[in-house]
Design a protein around this motif. Structure first.
Motif, PDB file in Angstrom:
ATOM      1  N   UNK A 126      -0.162 -17.663  -0.572  1.00 47.50           N
ATOM      2  CA  UNK A 126       1.275 -17.365  -0.535  1.00 47.50           C
ATOM      3  C   UNK A 126       1.666 -16.513  -1.757  1.00 47.50           C
ATOM      4  N   UNK A 127       1.209 -16.923  -2.935  1.00 48.46           N
ATOM      5  CA  UNK A 127       1.524 -16.158  -4.148  1.00 48.46           C
ATOM      6  C   UNK A 127       0.883 -14.772  -4.110  1.00 48.46           C
ATOM      7  N   UNK A 128      -0.294 -14.705  -3.500  1.00 51.39           N
ATOM      8  CA  UNK A 128      -0.998 -13.423  -3.345  1.00 51.39           C
ATOM      9  C   UNK A 128      -0.127 -12.447  -2.543  1.00 51.39           C
ATOM     10  N   UNK A 129       0.506 -12.949  -1.487  1.00 50.17           N
ATOM     11  CA  UNK A 129       1.416 -12.098  -0.729  1.00 50.17           C
ATOM     12  C   UNK A 129       2.632 -11.716  -1.565  1.00 50.17           C
ATOM     13  N   UNK A 130       3.178 -12.675  -2.314  1.00 52.69           N
ATOM     14  CA  UNK A 130       4.369 -12.392  -3.124  1.00 52.69           C
ATOM     15  C   UNK A 130       4.097 -11.281  -4.134  1.00 52.69           C
ATOM     16  N   UNK A 131       2.868 -11.239  -4.665  1.00 44.52           N
ATOM     17  CA  UNK A 131       2.534 -10.218  -5.661  1.00 44.52           C
ATOM     18  C   UNK A 131       2.798  -8.824  -5.098  1.00 44.52           C
ATOM     19  N   UNK A 132       2.607  -8.676  -3.784  1.00 45.61           N
ATOM     20  CA  UNK A 132       2.809  -7.375  -3.155  1.00 45.61           C
ATOM     21  C   UNK A 132       4.227  -6.869  -3.247  1.00 45.61           C
ATOM     22  N   UNK A 133       5.195  -7.776  -3.457  1.00 38.70           N
ATOM     23  CA  UNK A 133       6.591  -7.353  -3.525  1.00 38.70           C
ATOM     24  C   UNK A 133       6.854  -6.476  -4.740  1.00 38.70           C
ATOM     25  N   UNK A 134       6.018  -6.620  -5.751  1.00 38.46           N
ATOM     26  CA  UNK A 134       6.274  -5.885  -6.994  1.00 38.46           C
ATOM     27  C   UNK A 134       5.591  -4.522  -7.015  1.00 38.46           C
ATOM     28  N   UNK A 135       4.703  -4.268  -6.042  1.00 41.16           N
ATOM     29  CA  UNK A 135       3.935  -3.022  -6.077  1.00 41.16           C
ATOM     30  C   UNK A 135       4.781  -1.889  -5.500  1.00 41.16           C
ATOM     31  N   UNK A 136       5.124  -0.884  -6.300  1.00 41.60           N
ATOM     32  CA  UNK A 136       5.907   0.214  -5.739  1.00 41.60           C
ATOM     33  C   UNK A 136       5.006   1.168  -4.970  1.00 41.60           C
ATOM     34  N   UNK A 137       5.565   1.766  -3.945  1.00 42.16           N
ATOM     35  CA  UNK A 137       4.800   2.671  -3.101  1.00 42.16           C
ATOM     36  C   UNK A 137       4.291   3.860  -3.916  1.00 42.16           C
ATOM     37  N   UNK A 138       5.006   4.222  -4.979  1.00 42.30           N
ATOM     38  CA  UNK A 138       4.587   5.346  -5.812  1.00 42.30           C
ATOM     39  C   UNK A 138       3.244   5.089  -6.493  1.00 42.30           C
ATOM     40  N   UNK A 139       2.907   3.796  -6.656  1.00 43.51           N
ATOM     41  CA  UNK A 139       1.638   3.457  -7.287  1.00 43.51           C
ATOM     42  C   UNK A 139       0.478   3.615  -6.303  1.00 43.51           C
ATOM     43  N   UNK A 140       0.690   3.175  -5.061  1.00 42.40           N
ATOM     44  CA  UNK A 140      -0.427   3.118  -4.121  1.00 42.40           C
ATOM     45  C   UNK A 140      -0.574   4.370  -3.272  1.00 42.40           C
ATOM     46  N   UNK A 141       0.405   5.267  -3.330  1.00 42.99           N
ATOM     47  CA  UNK A 141       0.438   6.336  -2.343  1.00 42.99           C
ATOM     48  C   UNK A 141      -0.804   7.231  -2.373  1.00 42.99           C
TER      49      UNK A 141
ATOM     50  N   UNK B  75      -3.337 -11.154   8.636  1.00 41.47           N
ATOM     51  CA  UNK B  75      -2.358 -10.627   7.680  1.00 41.47           C
ATOM     52  C   UNK B  75      -3.012 -10.408   6.318  1.00 41.47           C
ATOM     53  N   UNK B  76      -3.826 -11.372   5.884  1.00 39.31           N
ATOM     54  CA  UNK B  76      -4.463 -11.244   4.570  1.00 39.31           C
ATOM     55  C   UNK B  76      -5.368 -10.014   4.536  1.00 39.31           C
ATOM     56  N   UNK B  77      -6.136  -9.794   5.610  1.00 36.43           N
ATOM     57  CA  UNK B  77      -7.073  -8.666   5.621  1.00 36.43           C
ATOM     58  C   UNK B  77      -6.316  -7.337   5.561  1.00 36.43           C
ATOM     59  N   UNK B  78      -5.305  -7.187   6.417  1.00 36.79           N
ATOM     60  CA  UNK B  78      -4.591  -5.904   6.453  1.00 36.79           C
ATOM     61  C   UNK B  78      -3.881  -5.641   5.129  1.00 36.79           C
ATOM     62  N   UNK B  79      -3.273  -6.695   4.587  1.00 36.40           N
ATOM     63  CA  UNK B  79      -2.559  -6.569   3.322  1.00 36.40           C
ATOM     64  C   UNK B  79      -3.532  -6.224   2.184  1.00 36.40           C
ATOM     65  N   UNK B  80      -4.695  -6.884   2.174  1.00 35.59           N
ATOM     66  CA  UNK B  80      -5.688  -6.599   1.134  1.00 35.59           C
ATOM     67  C   UNK B  80      -6.193  -5.158   1.240  1.00 35.59           C
ATOM     68  N   UNK B  81      -6.505  -4.764   2.483  1.00 35.70           N
ATOM     69  CA  UNK B  81      -7.081  -3.433   2.682  1.00 35.70           C
ATOM     70  C   UNK B  81      -6.130  -2.318   2.284  1.00 35.70           C
ATOM     71  N   UNK B  82      -4.862  -2.436   2.687  1.00 35.96           N
ATOM     72  CA  UNK B  82      -3.988  -1.281   2.586  1.00 35.96           C
ATOM     73  C   UNK B  82      -2.894  -1.392   1.524  1.00 35.96           C
ATOM     74  N   UNK B  83      -2.821  -2.528   0.836  1.00 34.81           N
ATOM     75  CA  UNK B  83      -1.850  -2.619  -0.266  1.00 34.81           C
ATOM     76  C   UNK B  83      -2.572  -2.958  -1.569  1.00 34.81           C
ATOM     77  N   UNK B  84      -3.286  -4.092  -1.562  1.00 36.01           N
ATOM     78  CA  UNK B  84      -3.899  -4.551  -2.812  1.00 36.01           C
ATOM     79  C   UNK B  84      -5.011  -3.604  -3.267  1.00 36.01           C
ATOM     80  N   UNK B  85      -5.879  -3.218  -2.329  1.00 32.04           N
ATOM     81  CA  UNK B  85      -6.987  -2.359  -2.746  1.00 32.04           C
ATOM     82  C   UNK B  85      -6.522  -1.002  -3.284  1.00 32.04           C
TER      83      UNK B  85
END
Lengths: 293, 360
Positions: A126-141, B75-85
C-alpha cells in the motif's frame, strides 16, 4: 435557525437588533451581486470562445465584441474534415475509453486485495503505491520515452494507454483501498462461505457495493486523461490526441480563429456536457483528485 | 474479520515451487526492464513473454491458498514497470552526458547537478514557479475562501453558484489557454477593442508579449482554471464546523469576524492544509498554460518560464522534435532536482501545517 437570518451568519458586522432585517437583506443582495460577478468571470471566457467558434474571420476584426453576424456552422465541418479533428477525437476517445476501464479494474482488484486480506506485506505494498503520488511526470518522462521506443509503442494508442494506466494507478488504488476499508467485510465473507470462489465473491458482491468509488475513480481518470497534454505531446506526436491536435491548429490555420475555436470546442464540449449531466459526481471525483499529493 | 490463512501449511512442495517461480518471475521482469532501457527490443520482448508465462503458472499455483496475490499482482507489475522503474532510471541517466539517442555511455558524475545549481534559467524558472504558487495561494484564500463562506450560508442558488464556479476546473489547460486568447490575444483579444470603446485607448497593450504583465496574466488564467477546487474543499471543510459552536460564540458576544477567526478558521485547518499542498504541487508542475500562452521558450524574454518548460526545452529543444540531439541527461537531472524540491517542500509544509492544525 430560520432561513431569513442565515444570510448574515458569516458577515463581519456588529449585531444590532434594530434594522437588522433591512441590513440583512442588503448584505444578502451585495453577496449575490458579488457571486454573480464571480460566476460571470468564470463562465464568460468559455461563452465567448463558444461564440467565437461560429464567427467568420471578417467578424473577428469587424465586430470583435458582438455576437457572430452570421453563424458559421461551416467552421466545425471544415475543422472536422480538413484539420483531422475527427482523427484526433478518435485517438482521444480510444485512449480514454480503454485506459479508464483498465484503471478501474486494476485498482479495484488491488484495493480489495490490499484491504480485505491481512497478509504480511499488505501495508508495505500500500505504501509502495502511495510513493507513486509524489513522482512528477517530468521526472519519468524521458526514461518512459526510451522504454516506449524499445517496445515500439511510441506514436501508438497502446503506448499512451499503458502509461496513462500505470500513472493513474497509485491514486486510484489509494482511493479504492480507502473506500474498501470503510466497507463491511462480512458480505463477501458470506458469499465465500456459500461456496462462491474468491473471484466470484469479488465480482458478485464487492464490485456492486463499490459503485460510488468506481464512479469517482472513473470520472477523475477520464477527465484527467482526456485533458492530458504533456505526455501525449512527447510520447505520441504522430497519433495526436485532441489536446495535442488543438495545440497544432495554430500552425495549421495561422489566423483562421473561427476554425481554431471550433477545434477547441470539440475538445472541451464533451467534458462540459458530461459535467452538466453529472455535476455532483464530477465535483466529487475531481475534488478527490486534489488530494493527490 | 477478513479472510486469513495461516502461512505454514502442508503441501510444502507446491509452496516451494511457487516461491521459486516468484523469484524467477521477478528476475525476468527486472531483466526485461533493463533490456528495454538499453533499447534492445527483441530480448526485451522475449524476457517479457517469459515473465508473463512464469507468473501465470505462479499465480495459478498460489491462487487457491493466497488469492490476494492474484488481486494485487497486475496493478503492482504495471505500476512497477512504467512508473517506479522509469523513476529509478531517471536517477541513473542524470549522471550521464546523454543526448537521448541510444544508451547513455558518457558518465559525468554529478556534473549535471552542479551545472543546474549555476544555471540562471533554472533559477529564474524556479522563482517563477514560486511566484505562481504564491499568487494562486493568495487568490484562493482572499477570493476563494470568502466565496466558500458565502456559499456555506446556503443562500438561494448556492448550488448553481458552486457548479458554475467549478466549471473551469474540467476545461483542459490547453483549451483554457486558447479560450483566454479571445480576451488577451494580440489579434482577436476583446480587451483592446473594449478599452478603445470605453475611451481608454492608452491602456491598450500587447497583453501576451509584455515582460511585466504577461506572467501576471498567466497567474490569473491559472487561478481562473483552478479556483473551483479550493472553493469546494473549503465548503466541505465548513460543513464539518458545528453550527452550535458558532452560535454559542455569538451568544457570548463575538462579532462575525471574531467567530470566523476564533471558531470557523481553526476548524478549517485540515482543508487549508490540503488546499495549500495540492496547489503547491499543481503550480510546481505547471506546464500547459505557460507552454500555450508563452511558448516553449517562456516568451517574452523568459519571463513566463517555469521548471517544466526548462526540462522540456533541454530534452526536445524549441521545436519539440523527438530524436534530435539534445541534453536529455541534463533534463533528467533537472527533473530529479524538481522531484527532490517537491518532496522537501511538501514535507516541510505538511509538518508545519499539521503543527498549526494541532496548535489551533
Amino acid at each position: 435557525m430560520t432561513t431569513g437570518s442565515i444570510g448574515v451568519e458569516t458577515i463581519p458586522q456588529p449585531q444590532k437588533r434594530a434594522g437588522r432585517s433591512v441590513k440583512a437583506t442588503l448584505v444578502r443582495l451585495v453577496i449575490h451581486a458579488l457571486l454573480i460577478l464571480a460566476v460571470i468571470f468564470a463562465l464568460l471566457p468559455v461563452v465567448l470562445a463558444f461564440l467565437a467558434s461560429f464567427k467568420s474571420l471578417f467578424d473577428f476584426y469587424d465586430n470583435p465584441l458582438g455576437l457572430p453576424a452570421t453563424w458559421e456552422w461551416q467552421n466545425y465541418t471544415s475543422v472536422w474534415r480538413e484539420a483531422h479533428i475527427a482523427s484526433y477525437a478518435r485517438n482521444s476517445a480510444i485512449v480514454t475509453f480503454i485506459s479508464v476501464p483498465l484503471i478501474v479494474m486494476l485498482s479495484c482488484l488491488a484495493g480489495y486485495g490490499l484491504t480485505r486480506y491481512h497478509f504480511r506485506f499488505s501495508r508495505t505494498i500500500y505504501l509502495y503505491f502511495l510513493a507513486g503520488l509524489l513522482i512528477p511526470i517530468q521526472l519519468t518522462i524521458l526514461p518512459s520515452l526510451l522504454q516506449m521506443k524499445a517496445l515500439y509503442l511510441v506514436n501508438t494508442h497502446a503506448g499512451l494507454i499503458t502509461l496513462y494506466t500505470a500513472l493513474g494507478l497509485p491514486f486510484s488504488v489509494f482511493l479504492m483501498a480507502g473506500f474498501m476499508n470503510s466497507m463491511p467485510g462480512e458480505l463477501a465473507e458470506a458469499a465465500r462461505l456459500d461456496g462462491a470462489g474468491e473471484l466470484r465473491a469479488f465480482w458478485d458482491v464487492v464490485v456492486p457495493l463499490t459503485k460510488p468509488a468506481l464512479a469517482t475513480v472513473a470520472i477523475l481518470n477520464g477527465v484527467t486523461i482526456w485533458n492530458e497534454f504533456f505526455l501525449a505531446l512527447i510520447l505520441s506526436p504522430g497519433t495526436p490526441t485532441l489536446q495535442v491536435g488543438i495545440n497544432n491548429l495554430r500552425g495549421y490555420y495561422s489566423t483562421e480563429w473561427g476554425y481554431i475555436f471550433a477545434g477547441v470546442m470539440v475538445a472541451a464540449l464533451p467534458v462540459i456536457l458530461a459535467y452538466i449531466l453529472l455535476t455532483k459526481q464530477f465535483i466529487r471525483g475531481l475534488t478527490a483528485g486534489a488530494l493527490k499529493g | 474479520m477478513a479472510y486469513s490463512m495461516p502461512h505454514a501449511q502442508p503441501v510444502p512442495n507446491r509452496d516451494r515451487l511457487a516461491v521459486v517461480l516468484g523469484i524467477v518471475a521477478t528476475i525476468l521482469l527486472l531483466t526485461a526492464l533493463l533490456l528495454m532501457n538499453r533499447l534492445e527490443s527483441r530480448y526485451a520482448f522475449i524476457t517479457l513473454g517469459a515473465f508473463v508465462a512464469v507468473s501465470a503458472v505462479f499465480l495459478a499455483i498460489t491462487y487457491s491458498k493466497r488469492p490476494y496475490i492474484a488481486f494485487v499482482f497486475p496493478a503492482v507489475v504495471i505500476y512497477t514497470m512504467f512508473v517506479i522503474f522509469p523513476a529509478g532510471a531517471a536517477f541513473r541517466y542524470s549522471l550521464y552526458n546523454w543526448t537521448g539517442l541510444g544508451p547513455a555511455t558518457d558518465f559525468i558524475g554529478f556534473a549535471n547537478y552542479t551545472e543546474i545549481l549555476r544555471d540562471a534559467q533554472f533559477r529564474g524558472a524556479l522563482w517563477n514557479n514560486v511566484q505562481l504558487f504564491l499568487a494562486i495561494f493568495v487568490i484562493q484564500n482572499v477570493i476563494g475562501l470568502p466565496i466558500a463562506l458565502a456559499l456555506d450560508t446556503k443562500l438561494r442558488g448556492h448550488e448553481f453558484y458552486r457548479s458554475a464556479l467549478f466549471l473551469p476546473v474540467i476545461v483542459s489547460l490547453v483549451a483554457t489557454a486558447y479560450i483566454w486568447q479571445i480576451i488577451l490575444g494580440p489579434n482577436i483579444g476583446m480587451l483592446n477593442p473594449l478599452l478603445e470603446k470605453i475611451g481608454q485607448p492608452d491602456l491598450q497593450r500587447d497583453w501576451l508579449a509584455n515582460t511585466f504583465l504577461t506572467f501576471k496574466l498567466i497567474w490569473i488564467v491559472q487561478a481562473w482554471q483552478h479556483i473551483g477546487v479550493p472553493i469546494v474543499i473549503y465548503l466541505a471543510g465548513l460543513q464539518s464546523v458545528p453550527t452550535d459552536l458558532k452560535d454559542s460564540a455569538r451568544v457570548d458576544g463575538a462579532n462575525g469576524w471574531q467567530v470566523f477567526k476564533g471558531v470557523t478558521f481553526p476548524m478549517l485547518a485540515p482543508a487549508f492544509t490540503i488546499v495549500t499542498i495540492s496547489t503547491f504541487i499543481g503550480m510546481f508542475r505547471a506546464f500547459d498554460i505557460p507552454y500555450v500562452l508563452g511558448g516553449p521558450g517562456g516568451a517574452p524574454d523568459g519571463t513566463t518560464d517555469v521548471l517544466s518548460l526548462v526540462i522540456y526545452r533541454e530534452a526536445f529543444g524549441l521545436g519539440g522534435i523527438v530524436g534530435t540531439q539534445y541534453r536529455q541527461g541534463y533534463a533528467v537531472a533537472a527533473g530529479v532536482v524538481m522531484f527532490a524540491f517537491l518532496i522537501v517542500a511538501v514535507s516541510v509544509q505538511a509538518v508545519f501545517l499539521r503543527r498549526r492544525e494541532v496548535a489551533m
